[in-house]
Design an enzyme around this catalytic site. Sequence first.
Site, PDB file in Angstrom:
ATOM      1  N   TYR A 113     -76.519 -24.652  45.962  1.00  0.00           N
ATOM      2  CA  TYR A 113     -75.812 -24.781  44.677  1.00  0.00           C
ATOM      3  C   TYR A 113     -74.326 -25.019  44.938  1.00  0.00           C
ATOM      4  O   TYR A 113     -73.716 -25.928  44.377  1.00  0.00           O
ATOM      5  CB  TYR A 113     -76.022 -23.529  43.834  1.00  0.00           C
ATOM      6  CG  TYR A 113     -75.370 -23.597  42.472  1.00  0.00           C
ATOM      7  CD1 TYR A 113     -75.977 -24.293  41.429  1.00  0.00           C
ATOM      8  CD2 TYR A 113     -74.148 -22.970  42.222  1.00  0.00           C
ATOM      9  CE1 TYR A 113     -75.385 -24.364  40.181  1.00  0.00           C
ATOM     10  CE2 TYR A 113     -73.553 -23.033  40.977  1.00  0.00           C
ATOM     11  CZ  TYR A 113     -74.174 -23.727  39.957  1.00  0.00           C
ATOM     12  OH  TYR A 113     -73.579 -23.795  38.720  1.00  0.00           O
ATOM     13  N   SER A 165     -68.272 -26.183  39.345  1.00  0.00           N
ATOM     14  CA  SER A 165     -68.236 -24.727  39.261  1.00  0.00           C
ATOM     15  C   SER A 165     -67.233 -24.199  40.278  1.00  0.00           C
ATOM     16  O   SER A 165     -66.968 -24.854  41.296  1.00  0.00           O
ATOM     17  CB  SER A 165     -69.623 -24.149  39.566  1.00  0.00           C
ATOM     18  OG  SER A 165     -69.578 -22.755  39.775  1.00  0.00           O
TER      19      SER A 165
END
Length: 253
Positions: free
Chosen positions: A147, A137
Amino acid sequence: MPTALITGASAGLGAEFARQLAARRADLVLVARSTEALESLAEQLRDDHGVAVEVITADLASEDDITRVADRIADAGQPIDLLINNAGFGLPLQFADNDIDDEVRHLRVHVEASMRLMHAAIRAMRGRGGRIINVSSVAGFISRSTYSACKSWLIGFSRWANAEYARDGVTVTAVCPGFTHTTFHERMGLAPGHEGIPSILWLNASDVVREALRDAARGTAVSIPSWRYKAIVALTKVLPPSLTSGVARRGRV
């Protein structure tokens, strides 16, 4: 025919990878926790494209299930030519308020499972060739709780492994999309227009997957779909971390 194994294949980018690869006549091994969703997708792909589709129900937070999938990748009698590490999920950004067991499970799915499956794939692919795609990402380029840390690990490892194993005919590509129309954001309670995210920053899953497959075929170590996010990542290299982390708190990518 080449065979691709895709984790997190029941929905979102994983299902889109499956559809595009089946359209290219690749056989598939689909991995996810939901047997019903996997079987439904598998039946559709068999009917539409006439490809072979194997289904493995597995929770990649479970060590036993990780081992089962790794053993399938290592099976020389049924070689895997393309591994796509796509399984993952998000947590609230407030690390101290999250349950630590949830955080450990999050780390295991994003990092440990991907590492174990890559280890099995590289050992099996060395000499005969193969490709690995790790779905990361743009969050991996900024400071953003665990994350971001997990996605950053995937980017760093993919860069190294792509250079290290090129001599063995194995390429490793980290794909780094931004906000993408998938069920991932729906599960997080985030939809286009929410939390101040403008519509121009939302990508279509089909475009992300198409560009990812193209870059993987070229042996690109890091693939950033769309000029918008290429520009954003370039800015993260010159902006102070305090600014990028502040912006990052507005949404999830």
